[in-house]
Design an enzyme around this catalytic site. Sequence first.
Site, PDB file in Angstrom:
ATOM      1  CG  ASP A  77      -1.880  -1.182   1.205  1.00 26.17           C
ATOM      2  OD1 ASP A  77      -2.278  -1.616   0.116  1.00 26.17           O
ATOM      3  OD2 ASP A  77      -2.200  -1.680   2.300  1.00 26.17           O
TER       4      ASP A  77
ATOM      5  CE  LYS B 284       2.340  -2.524  -4.318  1.00 28.28           C
ATOM      6  NZ  LYS B 284       2.028  -2.090  -2.935  1.00 28.28           N
TER       7      LYS B 284
ATOM      8  N   GLY C 202      -4.565  -4.377  -3.788  1.00 28.82           N
ATOM      9  CA  GLY C 202      -5.549  -3.334  -4.065  1.00 28.82           C
ATOM     10  C   GLY C 202      -4.777  -2.099  -4.460  1.00 28.82           C
ATOM     11  CG  HIS C 203      -2.052  -2.087  -6.999  1.00 30.45           C
ATOM     12  ND1 HIS C 203      -1.105  -2.584  -7.845  1.00 30.45           N
ATOM     13  CD2 HIS C 203      -1.805  -2.656  -5.794  1.00 30.45           C
ATOM     14  CE1 HIS C 203      -0.317  -3.426  -7.181  1.00 30.45           C
ATOM     15  NE2 HIS C 203      -0.734  -3.492  -5.936  1.00 30.45           N
TER      16      HIS C 203
ATOM     17  CD  GLN D 144       0.672  -8.900  -2.597  1.00 28.96           C
ATOM     18  OE1 GLN D 144       1.298  -9.519  -3.434  1.00 28.96           O
ATOM     19  NE2 GLN D 144      -0.599  -8.578  -2.791  1.00 28.96           N
TER      20      GLN D 144
END
Length: 427
Positions: free
Chosen positions: A13, A16, A40-41, A223
């Site tokens: 988080d 990225k 989750g991007h 990650q």
Amino acid sequence: MAAVVLVGAQWGDEGKGKITDYLAEKADVVVRYQGGSNAGHTVMVGREEFKLHLVPSGILYPGKLCIIGNGVVLDPAVLVEELDGLASRGVDTSGLKISNRAHLILPYHKGLDAVQEEHRGEAMIGTTKRGIGPAYVDKAARTGIRVGDLLDWEEFRAKVTHNLTATNELLAKIYDRPGYDLQAVLEEYAGYARRLRPLIADSVRLVNRALQEGRKVLFEGAQGTLLDLDQGTYPFVTSSYPVAGGACIGAGVGPTRIDKVIGVVKAYTTRVGSGPFPTEITGPAGDALRQQGMEFGTTTGRPRRCGWLDTVILRHAAEVNGLTGIALTKLDVLTGLEPLRICIGYLYRGTVGEDFPASLKALEECEPVYEELPGWHEDITGARSLEDLPANCRRYIQRLEELTGVPVHLIAVGPRRDQTIVLESPF
Ligand code: GDP
Ligand code: IMO
Ligand code: MG
């Protein structure tokens, strides 16, 4: 430069998605190389927010080839939902290809993930329950089912029948849980096979051909380094290799092909799930940082644990990834905090060390040693060059460079595309 790897330098988080989206404008190909829908991007395009779990963050620029690489564990249910969601918002997803070598997540992987977490009790990892661990277990055990198997229904049916029967037995005998219905699973996956068939490709050839043709390829890590199976805070890690070397394995390119490695570093530190976190700020100060940075999980909505910038973990990240540059994000979140603290070493049994320990027990005993820096109070969200930043802000960036030995190449001062300062462009 043709091949750039982008990795999270902390516990995920870091931003990225935003940096990948920013760099994707100049790239021809964007490849996700590991992880799955645990990621989750978030990408902001104007006022629109996109949350991507599997599709590479380059998809929001039309005309880019976006690849889900062989190192990813793919949940087709999530992918189909994501593709439909993007299409309903007018995003052209025709540039997406999925590796035939990527492994599939099946419903029982998600069930196992949840029940195994429950059984860990106090020692729970705090997984995203997306089936990531169990899917990589099958891969390593050589019983996994790959995306390419969807193209041969008899093969697929035989493998699922075998694995589902074995898993149902495990669920019943060890965990006292109901099993999965074979016909229902086969029917569901027959639908995915029809839908995804045109997207399945030999991605290894696609990526290598692009590199041979001199096209610009961006490898998007999910990650972060401290969640890496080997280099992270084991066992409180994910089951894949987010580090830069993972891009070679998870996309099928040789290490000699990689030109640059950009580490995405959040201006402070966050972590979701369990495990040691030396610079964690607990209590109201931690809550305030969480609110200011809006630190709530993109995938699970869980509040993220927040803490000070830790250059011990960043030096570890610089080494194991071979970082050539840093993309510093969320610097705007620190505005108004006074004083700022940066962890420069760990006090362990009376001695200050600068190295990141492998032993979790040792890490739990480590006390962070801080250096204090003066903060700034000016709004920096409109800054577009280094000169626009207050002197104390520039000092913070300089100290980060000195303590990690890695130059800062990009600075994000807000979630939008334009809220980015470029000091050196990797492409
Ligand atoms: P990722 O998993 O590394 O892609 O990061 P996430 O998307 O899970 O979390 C990063 C969050 O910070 C997202 O909500 C982004 O929109 C937001 N973000 C990214 N860069 C910045 C920044 O420079 N400033 C602020 N305020 N928010 C940012
Ligand atoms: P992005 O790509 C932050 C964490 C989970 C848990 C551990 C193992 O958005 O940075 P898993 O479901 O992978 O078996 O969970 O890893 N985790 C993440 N934390 N960002 C992520 O992804 C994460 N993906 C997994 O919270 O602690
Ligand atoms: Mg995220």
